[in-house]
Design a protein around this motif. Sequence first.
Motif, PDB file in Angstrom:
ATOM      1  N   SER A  83       0.841  -1.182  -0.143  1.00  0.00           N
ATOM      2  CA  SER A  83       0.037  -0.062   0.135  1.00  0.00           C
ATOM      3  C   SER A  83       0.950   1.135   0.018  1.00  0.00           C
ATOM      4  O   SER A  83       1.856   1.204   0.694  1.00  0.00           O
ATOM      5  CB  SER A  83      -0.850   0.017   1.200  1.00  0.00           C
ATOM      6  N   THR A  84       0.672   2.213  -0.784  1.00  0.00           N
ATOM      7  CA  THR A  84       1.338   3.496  -0.842  1.00  0.00           C
ATOM      8  C   THR A  84       1.248   4.094   0.622  1.00  0.00           C
ATOM      9  O   THR A  84       2.181   4.728   1.142  1.00  0.00           O
ATOM     10  CB  THR A  84       0.749   4.372  -1.790  1.00  0.00           C
ATOM     11  N   GLN A 107      -1.325  -1.960  -6.126  1.00  0.00           N
ATOM     12  CA  GLN A 107      -1.212  -2.209  -4.604  1.00  0.00           C
ATOM     13  C   GLN A 107      -1.561  -3.454  -4.420  1.00  0.00           C
ATOM     14  O   GLN A 107      -2.756  -3.978  -5.061  1.00  0.00           O
ATOM     15  CB  GLN A 107      -1.885  -1.232  -3.971  1.00  0.00           C
ATOM     16  N   ARG A 111      -5.673   0.031   0.953  1.00  0.00           N
ATOM     17  CA  ARG A 111      -6.573   0.219   2.015  1.00  0.00           C
ATOM     18  C   ARG A 111      -7.523   1.277   1.747  1.00  0.00           C
ATOM     19  O   ARG A 111      -7.222   2.041   1.400  1.00  0.00           O
ATOM     20  CB  ARG A 111      -5.592   0.580   3.130  1.00  0.00           C
ATOM     21  N   ARG A 113     -11.306   2.850   3.603  1.00  0.00           N
ATOM     22  CA  ARG A 113     -11.679   3.510   5.092  1.00  0.00           C
ATOM     23  C   ARG A 113     -12.317   2.338   5.805  1.00  0.00           C
ATOM     24  O   ARG A 113     -12.792   1.441   5.299  1.00  0.00           O
ATOM     25  CB  ARG A 113     -12.705   4.612   4.790  1.00  0.00           C
ATOM     26  N   LYS A 177     -18.888   5.981  -7.172  1.00  0.00           N
ATOM     27  CA  LYS A 177     -17.897   6.344  -6.571  1.00  0.00           C
ATOM     28  C   LYS A 177     -16.609   6.324  -7.485  1.00  0.00           C
ATOM     29  O   LYS A 177     -16.343   5.279  -8.146  1.00  0.00           O
ATOM     30  CB  LYS A 177     -17.280   5.640  -5.277  1.00  0.00           C
TER      31      LYS A 177
HETATM   32  C1  BTN Z   1     -11.823   4.753   0.541  1.00  0.00           C
HETATM   33  O1  BTN Z   1     -12.590   5.356   0.126  1.00  0.00           O
HETATM   34  O2  BTN Z   1     -12.077   3.790   1.195  1.00  0.00           O
HETATM   35  C2  BTN Z   1     -10.570   5.250   0.805  1.00  0.00           C
HETATM   36  C3  BTN Z   1      -9.591   4.569  -0.376  1.00  0.00           C
HETATM   37  C4  BTN Z   1      -8.035   5.200  -0.518  1.00  0.00           C
HETATM   38  C5  BTN Z   1      -7.521   4.472  -1.201  1.00  0.00           C
HETATM   39  C6  BTN Z   1      -5.921   5.030  -1.449  1.00  0.00           C
HETATM   40  S1  BTN Z   1      -5.156   4.349  -2.864  1.00  0.00           S
HETATM   41  C7  BTN Z   1      -3.590   5.151  -2.418  1.00  0.00           C
HETATM   42  C8  BTN Z   1      -3.775   4.814  -0.976  1.00  0.00           C
HETATM   43  N1  BTN Z   1      -2.927   3.628  -0.471  1.00  0.00           N
HETATM   44  C9  BTN Z   1      -3.843   2.843  -0.075  1.00  0.00           C
HETATM   45  O3  BTN Z   1      -3.809   1.735   0.596  1.00  0.00           O
HETATM   46  N2  BTN Z   1      -5.053   3.371   0.472  1.00  0.00           N
HETATM   47  C10 BTN Z   1      -5.235   4.891  -0.306  1.00  0.00           C
END
Ligand code: BTN
Length: 308
Positions: A83-84, A107, A111, A113, A177
């Motif tokens: 994950s970044t 990725q 991740r 929310r 979304k």
């Molecule tokens: C959501 O709406 O649930 C949040 C999503 C966030 C995704 C981004 S992708 C770049 C960064 N790295 C991750 O693992 N998650 C965020």
Amino acid sequence: MKEKLIELFKASDESVVSGEQLSQQLGVSRVSIWKHIKKLQEMGYDIQSGPKGYQLRENQDLIYSWEFPSRKSKIRYFEEVESTMVKAKELAQENCEDFTVVIADRQKKGRGRLKRYWESEKGGLYFTIVLRPQIAPMMMSRYSFAASVCLAEVLINHYGIHAKVKWPNDILVNNKKISGMLCEMELESNLVSFLNIGIGLNVNNNPQVKEQDVVSMQNLLGNEVSRKEVLSLFLDKFEEKIQKSQLDEIIPEWKKLSVTLNKRVRVVTTTETWEGQALDVDETGALVLKLDDESTKTIFIGDCFHGV
Ligand code: BTN
């Protein structure tokens, strides 16, 4: 060396550059040039070789750091990461500079929310910006709201996409979304040591998500979109916005693009669920709900569902 080669191709007036010319300019043998060209082709560059030399065709959407010349030193590109957010946290803890941007083509454990998974196949944009803002932790959400506003404005102004924002930081198009955001912050003696903002934007990917309707830029526009262009436009806008002001006006700007206000919503936090009318978003970014018993409830962190 690979980066220099790309620079030479882009700076050249001729569309075809000879091996001789490249080897002279870089001070290495033609065999060495040929090996580097092969490596660049493996990295995704469309470089054709012919009797007169090599030709770079600029039709790929590559996001290596040198593809962003003015930001090169602050962009950390990875082909694949867990994950970044993880990489950005490591870099922040190693004291990387303000506005360092971690980007990845894919990725493995993106991740979302509330511990959800964020599908991160090739074609989407996945990046995390490390910020070191000098403001009180309470005001930190102004930065994520600024990021939402800037990304929505890029979609609207440059691509004609009718983007709207949903509390706290989603971007929707016709209730589907297109982008989500995740924030992570670390404090040191009550001061913010870093705030990492991670953004996922569906560009040329086709995410398959059961829980909600999703859409990508390619779905909407009917053609592929350059991730490099979208990211550059967004970073320029966002950097300018956070440098210029203390973001005092950001919540009113966000409200103008909001699809959450005045709707009946359900908000899920890690421990509770609330339902009511979305009355307002206060200056800290918290959502103010009017509950069914006419009382109000202010929610700082949670996930919001419309149409309940
Ligand atoms: C959501 O709406 O649930 C949040 C999503 C966030 C995704 C981004 S992708 C770049 C960064 N790295 C991750 O693992 N998650 C965020």
